[in-house]
Design a protein around this motif. Sequence first.
Motif, PDB file in Angstrom:
ATOM      1  N   GLY A 224       0.811  -1.211   0.000  1.00 25.42           N
ATOM      2  CA  GLY A 224       0.000   0.000   0.000  1.00 25.42           C
ATOM      3  C   GLY A 224       0.843   1.259   0.000  1.00 25.42           C
ATOM      4  N   ALA A 225       1.975   1.220   0.703  1.00 24.28           N
ATOM      5  CA  ALA A 225       2.867   2.380   0.761  1.00 24.28           C
ATOM      6  C   ALA A 225       3.392   2.724  -0.633  1.00 24.28           C
ATOM      7  N   PHE A 226       3.760   1.723  -1.391  1.00 23.11           N
ATOM      8  CA  PHE A 226       4.281   1.977  -2.733  1.00 23.11           C
ATOM      9  C   PHE A 226       3.166   2.418  -3.688  1.00 23.11           C
ATOM     10  N   ILE A 227       1.959   1.924  -3.468  1.00 26.26           N
ATOM     11  CA  ILE A 227       0.835   2.365  -4.301  1.00 26.26           C
ATOM     12  C   ILE A 227       0.527   3.831  -4.023  1.00 26.26           C
ATOM     13  N   VAL A 228       0.474   4.198  -2.744  1.00 25.17           N
ATOM     14  CA  VAL A 228       0.221   5.590  -2.378  1.00 25.17           C
ATOM     15  C   VAL A 228       1.311   6.496  -2.926  1.00 25.17           C
ATOM     16  N   ALA A 229       2.558   6.062  -2.804  1.00 23.66           N
ATOM     17  CA  ALA A 229       3.677   6.859  -3.300  1.00 23.66           C
ATOM     18  C   ALA A 229       3.591   7.060  -4.810  1.00 23.66           C
ATOM     19  N   ALA A 230       3.154   6.024  -5.517  1.00 25.57           N
ATOM     20  CA  ALA A 230       3.037   6.130  -6.978  1.00 25.57           C
ATOM     21  C   ALA A 230       1.940   7.114  -7.380  1.00 25.57           C
ATOM     22  N   VAL A 231       0.914   7.247  -6.542  1.00 25.00           N
ATOM     23  CA  VAL A 231      -0.217   8.118  -6.867  1.00 25.00           C
ATOM     24  C   VAL A 231       0.099   9.583  -6.571  1.00 25.00           C
ATOM     25  N   VAL A 232       0.738   9.864  -5.425  1.00 22.66           N
ATOM     26  CA  VAL A 232       0.875  11.254  -4.964  1.00 22.66           C
ATOM     27  C   VAL A 232       2.206  11.903  -5.314  1.00 22.66           C
ATOM     28  N   THR A 233       3.163  11.155  -5.839  1.00 22.94           N
ATOM     29  CA  THR A 233       4.456  11.739  -6.182  1.00 22.94           C
ATOM     30  C   THR A 233       4.609  11.853  -7.691  1.00 22.94           C
ATOM     31  N   PRO A 234       5.592  12.637  -8.153  1.00 18.93           N
ATOM     32  CA  PRO A 234       5.870  12.713  -9.591  1.00 18.93           C
ATOM     33  C   PRO A 234       6.202  11.326 -10.152  1.00 18.93           C
ATOM     34  N   PRO A 235       6.023  11.137 -11.463  1.00 19.21           N
ATOM     35  CA  PRO A 235       6.180   9.804 -12.057  1.00 19.21           C
ATOM     36  C   PRO A 235       7.632   9.386 -12.261  1.00 19.21           C
ATOM     37  N   ASP A 236       8.419   9.420 -11.180  1.00 20.41           N
ATOM     38  CA  ASP A 236       9.779   8.893 -11.261  1.00 20.41           C
ATOM     39  C   ASP A 236      10.018   8.012 -10.042  1.00 20.41           C
ATOM     40  N   ILE A 237      10.806   6.978 -10.236  1.00 19.43           N
ATOM     41  CA  ILE A 237      11.001   5.967  -9.198  1.00 19.43           C
ATOM     42  C   ILE A 237      11.690   6.530  -7.968  1.00 19.43           C
ATOM     43  N   LEU A 238      12.516   7.550  -8.143  1.00 17.97           N
ATOM     44  CA  LEU A 238      13.267   8.103  -7.024  1.00 17.97           C
ATOM     45  C   LEU A 238      12.351   8.771  -6.005  1.00 17.97           C
ATOM     46  N   SER A 239      11.452   9.639  -6.468  1.00 16.52           N
ATOM     47  CA  SER A 239      10.542  10.320  -5.546  1.00 16.52           C
ATOM     48  C   SER A 239       9.565   9.337  -4.916  1.00 16.52           C
ATOM     49  N   GLN A 240       9.186   8.293  -5.647  1.00 11.86           N
ATOM     50  CA  GLN A 240       8.300   7.282  -5.080  1.00 11.86           C
ATOM     51  C   GLN A 240       8.987   6.536  -3.942  1.00 11.86           C
ATOM     52  N   LEU A 241      10.257   6.217  -4.131  1.00  9.66           N
ATOM     53  CA  LEU A 241      11.013   5.558  -3.071  1.00  9.66           C
ATOM     54  C   LEU A 241      11.191   6.467  -1.859  1.00  9.66           C
ATOM     55  N   LEU A 242      11.370   7.764  -2.127  1.00 12.01           N
ATOM     56  CA  LEU A 242      11.570   8.715  -1.035  1.00 12.01           C
ATOM     57  C   LEU A 242      10.323   8.869  -0.169  1.00 12.01           C
ATOM     58  N   LEU A 243       9.158   8.492  -0.691  1.00 11.73           N
ATOM     59  CA  LEU A 243       7.942   8.524   0.109  1.00 11.73           C
ATOM     60  C   LEU A 243       7.610   7.150   0.681  1.00 11.73           C
ATOM     61  N   ALA A 244       7.737   6.104  -0.132  1.00 13.93           N
ATOM     62  CA  ALA A 244       7.324   4.766   0.298  1.00 13.93           C
ATOM     63  C   ALA A 244       8.226   4.210   1.390  1.00 13.93           C
ATOM     64  N   VAL A 245       9.532   4.377   1.238  1.00  9.30           N
ATOM     65  CA  VAL A 245      10.463   3.806   2.222  1.00  9.30           C
ATOM     66  C   VAL A 245      10.283   4.439   3.605  1.00  9.30           C
ATOM     67  N   PRO A 246      10.230   5.781   3.717  1.00  5.98           N
ATOM     68  CA  PRO A 246       9.948   6.348   5.048  1.00  5.98           C
ATOM     69  C   PRO A 246       8.605   5.904   5.623  1.00  5.98           C
ATOM     70  N   MET A 247       7.605   5.713   4.763  1.00  8.61           N
ATOM     71  CA  MET A 247       6.304   5.278   5.242  1.00  8.61           C
ATOM     72  C   MET A 247       6.390   3.901   5.899  1.00  8.61           C
ATOM     73  N   VAL A 248       7.132   3.004   5.269  1.00 12.05           N
ATOM     74  CA  VAL A 248       7.306   1.663   5.831  1.00 12.05           C
ATOM     75  C   VAL A 248       8.098   1.723   7.134  1.00 12.05           C
ATOM     76  N   ILE A 249       9.166   2.522   7.137  1.00  6.85           N
ATOM     77  CA  ILE A 249       9.985   2.655   8.350  1.00  6.85           C
ATOM     78  C   ILE A 249       9.165   3.243   9.499  1.00  6.85           C
ATOM     79  N   LEU A 250       8.352   4.236   9.191  1.00  6.65           N
ATOM     80  CA  LEU A 250       7.522   4.865  10.218  1.00  6.65           C
ATOM     81  C   LEU A 250       6.452   3.909  10.727  1.00  6.65           C
ATOM     82  N   TYR A 251       5.958   3.043   9.868  1.00 10.80           N
ATOM     83  CA  TYR A 251       4.992   2.028  10.308  1.00 10.80           C
ATOM     84  C   TYR A 251       5.646   1.091  11.317  1.00 10.80           C
TER      85      TYR A 251
END
Length: 262
Positions: free
Chosen positions: A207-234
């Motif tokens: 779910g974190a990677f899906i959310v990151a893909a929706v709300v961030t620009p369409p590049d893998i780097l920005s998606q990782l910058l949102l998804a990875v912290p989300m998982v760590i914070l969980y």
Amino acid sequence: MTQNTSSEDSGLQESFLSHLYELRDRVIKAGVAILIVFVSLVYWAPDIFHLFAQPLLEALPAGGKMIVTDVTGSFFVPMKVTMLVAFIIALPIVMYQLWAFIAPGLYLHERKLIVPLVVSSYTLFIVGMAFAYFLVFPTVFKFMASYNAPLGAEMSTDIDNYLSFAMTTFLAFGITFEVPVVVVVLVRMGLVTLAKLKEIRSYVIVGAFIVAAVVTPPDILSQLLLAVPMVILYELGLLVARFYVPKPDGDEADHTSETAQT
């Protein structure tokens, strides 16, 4: 019987209206707090916007600049940014008013969580915005600038479009960094068990990677910058929630204590 029913209906109506009046007062207090901060900052609106746009300005190639495509954009965009800053500064008051409104319907042990929740929620929201401003923005903007160079395209961004992008990103990262608070609240209120949250860990990651893909620009780097912290914070939320697992008799004791006070 009819008189009793009428009396009960009248009491419910009065209770409902009193809650509406209290909600109105809370909203007014929160709005006044934001307005006071905004008025205090409005003189420095151009400087605030320049600081707000700094990550993009530093990433622009030589000769690149921000543009204004709307006649009133050069005035209203800095005002909007200043209002955003005013809201962030006044956010603790807004959050306190919200919690103070719902506090009467909570148990005593739940009321004790209000101050820690307000402080932690505000802190994590600011940390999320700072993470976006100092790490995500420079990374994404430099990537986009380097990607435009081979195309021969000149990178000139409208200030209103930049504001929309920045506010969306700030909101996404601010909310994302609230994950530990959400996990702790769910466990403390007994809505979800800690074991269940650990069990659905794999779904949360997806779910974190899906959310990151929706709300961030369409590049893998920005998606990782949102998804990875989300998982760590969980995972951080799961760790902290271990200390807030409700005791079996906690609700009953609190209810008895509150009844005695009443």
